[in-house]
Design a protein around this motif. Structure first.
Motif, short mmCIF file in Angstrom:
data_model
loop_
_atom_site.label_atom_id
_atom_site.label_comp_id
_atom_site.label_asym_id
_atom_site.label_seq_id
_atom_site.Cartn_x
_atom_site.Cartn_y
_atom_site.Cartn_z
N ASN A 155 0.82 -1.22 0.00
CA ASN A 155 0.00 0.00 0.00
C ASN A 155 0.85 1.27 0.00
O ASN A 155 0.37 2.36 0.31
CB ASN A 155 -0.94 0.00 1.20
CG ASN A 155 -2.06 -1.02 1.07
OD1 ASN A 155 -3.07 -0.78 0.43
ND2 ASN A 155 -1.85 -2.20 1.67
N GLY A 156 2.13 1.12 -0.34
CA GLY A 156 3.00 2.26 -0.50
C GLY A 156 3.54 2.85 0.78
O GLY A 156 4.02 3.99 0.79
N LEU A 157 3.51 2.10 1.89
CA LEU A 157 4.01 2.57 3.18
C LEU A 157 5.13 1.67 3.65
O LEU A 157 5.15 0.46 3.34
CB LEU A 157 2.88 2.61 4.20
CG LEU A 157 1.73 3.57 3.89
CD1 LEU A 157 0.53 3.29 4.79
CD2 LEU A 157 2.17 5.02 4.03
N ASN A 158 6.04 2.21 4.43
CA ASN A 158 7.19 1.44 4.89
C ASN A 158 7.25 1.42 6.41
O ASN A 158 7.22 2.47 7.06
CB ASN A 158 8.49 2.04 4.35
CG ASN A 158 8.57 1.95 2.84
OD1 ASN A 158 8.37 0.88 2.27
ND2 ASN A 158 8.84 3.07 2.18
N LEU A 159 7.35 0.21 6.96
CA LEU A 159 7.47 0.03 8.40
C LEU A 159 8.92 0.20 8.82
O LEU A 159 9.81 -0.47 8.28
CB LEU A 159 6.96 -1.36 8.78
CG LEU A 159 6.84 -1.70 10.27
CD1 LEU A 159 5.91 -0.74 10.98
CD2 LEU A 159 6.36 -3.15 10.44
N ASN A 160 9.16 1.07 9.77
CA ASN A 160 10.53 1.39 10.18
C ASN A 160 10.93 0.68 11.47
O ASN A 160 12.08 0.29 11.64
CB ASN A 160 10.68 2.90 10.35
CG ASN A 160 12.09 3.31 10.67
OD1 ASN A 160 13.00 3.03 9.90
ND2 ASN A 160 12.30 3.95 11.81
N SER A 161 9.99 0.53 12.40
CA SER A 161 10.31 -0.13 13.67
C SER A 161 9.06 -0.78 14.24
O SER A 161 7.93 -0.41 13.90
CB SER A 161 10.87 0.88 14.69
OG SER A 161 9.87 1.78 15.10
N LEU A 162 9.30 -1.78 15.10
CA LEU A 162 8.20 -2.49 15.75
C LEU A 162 8.68 -2.97 17.10
O LEU A 162 9.79 -3.49 17.22
CB LEU A 162 7.76 -3.70 14.90
CG LEU A 162 6.59 -4.53 15.44
CD1 LEU A 162 5.30 -3.72 15.39
CD2 LEU A 162 6.43 -5.83 14.65
N SER A 163 7.86 -2.78 18.11
CA SER A 163 8.24 -3.22 19.45
C SER A 163 7.06 -3.91 20.13
O SER A 163 5.90 -3.59 19.87
CB SER A 163 8.73 -2.05 20.30
OG SER A 163 7.68 -1.12 20.50
N LEU A 164 7.40 -4.85 20.98
CA LEU A 164 6.43 -5.57 21.79
C LEU A 164 6.73 -5.27 23.25
O LEU A 164 7.83 -5.55 23.73
CB LEU A 164 6.53 -7.08 21.52
CG LEU A 164 5.61 -7.99 22.31
CD1 LEU A 164 4.14 -7.72 21.97
CD2 LEU A 164 5.94 -9.46 22.05
N SER A 165 5.76 -4.72 23.95
CA SER A 165 5.97 -4.34 25.34
C SER A 165 5.92 -5.56 26.25
O SER A 165 5.43 -6.62 25.84
CB SER A 165 4.92 -3.32 25.78
OG SER A 165 3.67 -3.97 25.96
N ALA A 216 4.27 0.44 16.57
CA ALA A 216 4.97 0.48 15.28
C ALA A 216 5.19 1.92 14.86
O ALA A 216 4.49 2.84 15.28
CB ALA A 216 4.16 -0.26 14.22
N SER A 217 6.20 2.12 14.01
CA SER A 217 6.42 3.44 13.42
C SER A 217 6.77 3.28 11.96
O SER A 217 7.45 2.32 11.56
CB SER A 217 7.52 4.20 14.16
OG SER A 217 8.78 3.61 13.92
N LEU A 218 6.30 4.23 11.16
CA LEU A 218 6.57 4.22 9.73
C LEU A 218 7.76 5.13 9.44
O LEU A 218 8.15 5.96 10.27
CB LEU A 218 5.34 4.68 8.97
CG LEU A 218 4.04 3.96 9.29
CD1 LEU A 218 2.91 4.50 8.41
CD2 LEU A 218 4.17 2.46 9.14
#
Length: 256
Positions: A180-190, A197-199
């Motif tokens: 969908n033209g977006l890029n995931l930059n980071s992901l964390s699980l607490s 998540a951050s794009l």
């Protein structure tokens, strides 16, 4: 002619004497054989364990290496190379090489007359993990110094033992966003198992514990409307059964 008991005794004495000599010489021969074998085994053991008698002349390293230097390999094997070709423990050589920070796997075999052949597989880092560690392609955590040859990688974080789950989730969410033209930059699980998540455009997504894929899809559906707003989007809270909450960048700056 009758035989006297004296003649019978004399004959038996002669036979016993002959038997004793045969037995004596047989035992002596066996003793010399065993002694010779023992001396040969001792000499062979000395030769096998004598690095000067049969030293390891070379170590051939194969495999693609980008981050592991010859100097690191030489330092890791310095003590082990002082042994002879036969007494060198290939398992210890393997362990010493796999202890190097960027080595994932090493296989070692002897090659006559005095060579060790080593095949190295380096770690393939796919993400940063909890700040200062790395994740490889299998989702395994490893520690290694920073390396310039490693390009930009996503930042993943989570509790101990959850690295594979986090990496798998990152790949799933990343694929959905990418198409969908977006890029995931980071992901964390607490520690409470909530996803954040951050794009790469700076938008933070609060995904909560459940229905991660559905919530990301909800964000994708409203994203074209969000980017048309006059204020840049800072955060999107998707932890609702329906709908979402948007935090605007300027509003966050004003609150500080």
């Amino acid at each position: 002619m009758p035989v006297s008991w004296a003649d019978v005794g004399q004959r038996w004495k002669l036979k016993l004497t002959q038997v004793d000599w045969y037995l004596f010489f047989g035992l002596m021969f066996l003793l010399f054989v065993l002694l010779g074998l023992s001396m040969a085994a001792l000499k062979l053991n000395l030769v096998v364990n004598d690095a000067d008698a049969l030293p390891i002349e070379s170590v051939v390293i194969k495999g693609t290496r980008e981050k592991t230097t010859d100097e690191e390999i030489q330092a890791a094997l310095r003590d082990l190379m002082r042994r002879s070709f036969f007494s060198a423990d290939v398992n210890q050589v393997q362990a010493a090489l796999e202890a190097l920070p960027w080595v994932y796997q090493a296989s070692v075999r002897r090659e006559w007359p005095a060579k060790l052949k080593v095949y190295l597989v380096e770690q393939q880092a796919v993400a940063h993990w909890n700040g200062d560690a790395w994740l490889n392609i299998h989702g395994e955590v490893f520690d290694a110094p920073a390396e310039d040859s490693v390009g930009p990688l996503p930042f993943l974080a989570g509790p101990e033992g959850q690295s594979q789950i986090v990496l798998t989730t990152f790949r799933q969410l990343g694929e959905l966003l990418d198409i969908n033209g977006l890029n995931l930059n980071s992901l964390s699980l607490s520690p409470r198992h909530a996803w954040h998540a951050s794009l790469d455009n700076g938008i933070m997504l609060e995904l909560g514990r459940e229905d991660k894929m559905a919530r990301v899809q909800r964000f994708i559906n409203v994203y074209p409307t969000l980017v048309k707003q006059p204020k840049p989007v800072a955060t999107v809270d998707l932890r609702y059964d329906t709908g979402l909450a948007v935090g605007w960048e300027n509003a966050q700056k004003e609150s500080h």
